[in-house]
Write an enzyme that holds these catalytic residues in place. Structure first.
Site, PDB file in Angstrom:
ATOM      1  N   GLY A  71       0.796  -1.228   0.000  1.00  0.00           N
ATOM      2  CA  GLY A  71       0.000   0.000   0.000  1.00  0.00           C
ATOM      3  C   GLY A  71       0.827   1.276   0.000  1.00  0.00           C
ATOM      4  N   SER A  72       0.219   2.307   0.573  1.00  0.00           N
ATOM      5  CA  SER A  72       0.716   3.679   0.498  1.00  0.00           C
ATOM      6  C   SER A  72       2.119   3.843   1.074  1.00  0.00           C
ATOM      7  CB  SER A  72      -0.259   4.557   1.271  1.00  0.00           C
ATOM      8  OG  SER A  72       0.365   5.720   1.755  1.00  0.00           O
TER       9      SER A  72
END
Lengths: 429, 149
Positions: free
Chosen positions: B72-73
């Protein structure tokens, strides 16, 4: 790790306390990765010294005194507070949570605005470029091919590696803040030739041409290859910059794609063999009509109500050509009284959109042009929003989960139509 | 697996590589899903919030978190870093896939962390097992709960 004399000098403290703390963190980070040495980086993009009420509370400081404290203790993970000097290399600040002009539209408090402005001024005083965007490459920071970068923001990382042929891993807040002070980042991952080869071959068997087509293809590929490196061949037309922007952002959000190759198009993929570094792919994955429809349906699985009360465009931040299209679709029309239209972009692109009259057309139609942030990052949607319409697979991935709303995915024209009518009329491809 | 478990010793030792030094022991929380930081956890409560994650709603506070790795981020390290400030952090990381996100996160959380183990920790360790992590020596000891077989 092996250190050069210059690196050892920074660690010894001869270049000041801030660089010493930054080197200490980078060495701990490099050793955790198993990296043998550092590379010199000349381009760093992060969120240096940003603060919020949680951090102020924890470190018991007021906003006016917060920058050095938070940069030292949070960004550099130092137990001692050090004075943060001017940055060593080309450094920029990415998106934040508040728009300095549109903060009221976003529903932010005056306190939140002041906090953001205080942190921004402190960064600027240290020579950090205030780009405030997830698209630094559209706002004047375009790395050179082969340049070692240290960037945050997954959609910018994938663009940097894939389209520009520059080299960056997905860095974090702490590593970028330390790299700004030292010009060093561990020699790991995408900095090294052997880690830039494609691992999965995607064969496109359906026409891919529009922004929506590229978004769906990216979303499919991310889910299929996860954090691996795809090379794509087949029936796509030469992508424009905005197609790369939406394709990479989608692949980075449904999976963890940090680099892709398009044969004959991206700089390290003159041929398929070239992209694969003459190795066999781990998998060959077809993308045909069935896969495209499945991706479309999955992106639209978070909506059922065809009454749309919010349209958000500009994820990643809108480019000038997107403003041209949006303005031409809105010219002389009015956004429905039941709907809000927000378009997010960088300050740099907004300046151009202002100059060409696009902002004026959008505002006359009842839309808002906002900078610095987006609905997911700012956690800001118009009050009472139930159903959004989006032209970004990435925003569709995040916004419903973060804000607890429904979201439709479609083309930019589908979204503008929804803004004008308050109804979703998007169709399957 | 279950057929062979009966014959295995009660304590199993895994050898791997130090990511972050230090010593911790506690109850294991095991997942086969990679974990997102920003948008995937709530740092204020120490819980996984990602939709469709097998740990959704569960807390990792004071657990030995055993997982494949990070996804993810790029806000991964900052989100987990905040759990150290809020007192909601796990006690240690045991994981398979090294990435910049997880390395930086482990470093700034200052929790003992080990990877590159000689047996797959996701196969060997189950939620509830008592696990000791010696980060400096890269050793993970698993004391199994009485179960299985």
């Amino acid at each position: 790790m092996q250190l050069t004399d210059a690196e050892r000098g920074m660690l010894d403290g001869s270049q000041g306390k801030a660089k010493q703390k930054a080197m200490d963190l980078l060495i701990r980070y490099g050793e955790a990765l198993g990296a043998a040495r550092f590379v010199d980086t000349t381009n760093v993009a992060g969120v240096p010294g940003y603060f919020n009420p949680v951090l102020l509370d924890y470190y018991k400081v007021t906003a006016d005194d917060a920058y050095d404290v938070i940069y030292s203790r949070f960004d550099l993970d130092s137990d001692e507070v050090v004075e943060v000097p001017r940055m060593m290399v080309n450094s920029c600040a990415l998106q934040g949570g508040v728009d300095a002009e549109g903060w009221q539209t976003l529903g932010k408090s005056i306190d939140a605005l002041r906090m953001s402005e205080t942190s921004e001024a402190a960064s600027a005083a240290r020579g950090i470029r205030i780009l405030k965007t997830c698209t630094p490459y559209l706002a004047g920071n375009v790395p050179l091919q082969g340049e070692h970068c240290a960037w945050m923001e997954s959609s910018a990382v994938v663009y940097c590696n894939s389209v520009l042929g520059a080299r960056t891993n997905t860095e974090g807040r702490e590593s970028t803040s330390a790299a700004m002070l030292t010009g060093k980042i561990p020699d790991f991952g995408f900095h090294r030739d052997e880690n830039r080869c494609a691992t999965h071959h995607i064969k496109v068997e359906v026409d891919v041409a529009s922004l929506m087509d590229w978004g769906m293809l990216g979303y499919f590929i991310g889910a299929a290859v996860e954090e691996h490196i795809p090379v794509v061949t087949g029936r796509f037309s030469r992508p424009e910059l905005i197609h790369h922007k939406h394709f990479g952002a989608a692949a980075a959000s449904s999976g963890g794609v940090e680099m892709y190759h398009l044969v004959g198009i991206t700089p390290e993929a003159a041929t398929l063999e070239n992209a694969l570094c003459a190795r066999s792919p781990l998998a060959v994955i077809p993308y045909g009509k069935a896969e495209q429809l499945r991706t479309y349906d999955e992106l639209n699985s978070k909506a059922s109500d065809s009454n749309v009360d919010f349209v958000m465009l500009g994820c990643p931040h809108a480019a000038l050509e997107q403003f041209r299209q949006i303005a031409s679709l809105l010219e002389g029309k009015r956004v429905s009284v039941n709907c809000n239209l927000w378009i997010f972009t960088s300050r740099a692109v907004k300046g151009e959109a202002d100059a060409l009259g696009y902002t004026k057309v959008i505002r006359a139609a009842g839309g808002a042009v906002l900078t610095d942030t987006c609905s997911s990052i700012a956690q800001a949607i118009p009050p009472g929003t139930k159903v959004a319409a989006l032209d970004s697979a990435k925003q569709t991935h995040y916004l419903p989960a973060i804000m607890g709303i429904q979201a439709w995915f479609g083309s930019t024209a589908d979204c503008i139509d929804a803004a004008l009518t308050g109804r979703w009329n998007g169709r399957r491809p | 697996m279950s057929a062979t478990v009966v014959n295995q010793p009660q304590t199993i030792t895994l050898h791997g590589r130090k990511v972050v030094g230090g010593y911790a022991e506690g109850e294991a929380l095991v997942t086969n899903d990679t974990i997102s930081g920003w948008g995937g956890i709530n740092p204020m409560t120490g819980t996984v919030i990602e939709t469709r994650h097998e740990l959704r709603g569960q807390t990792f506070k004071d657990k030995i978190l055993v997982f494949p790795g990070a996804k993810g981020s790029s806000g991964w390290s900052a989100a987990f870093h905040l759990t150290r400030l809020t007192g909601m952090a796990p006690k240690a990381f045991v994981f398979n896939e090294m990435t910049t996100k997880i390395a930086l996160g482990a470093v700034v959380m200052r929790i003992p962390s080990v990877t590159d183990l000689d047996q797959d920790p996701l196969q060997v360790i189950e939620t509830g097992d008592w696990v000791t992590v010696d980060g400096d020596r890269g050793i993970v000891e698993v004391r199994r709960l009485a179960r299985r077989g």
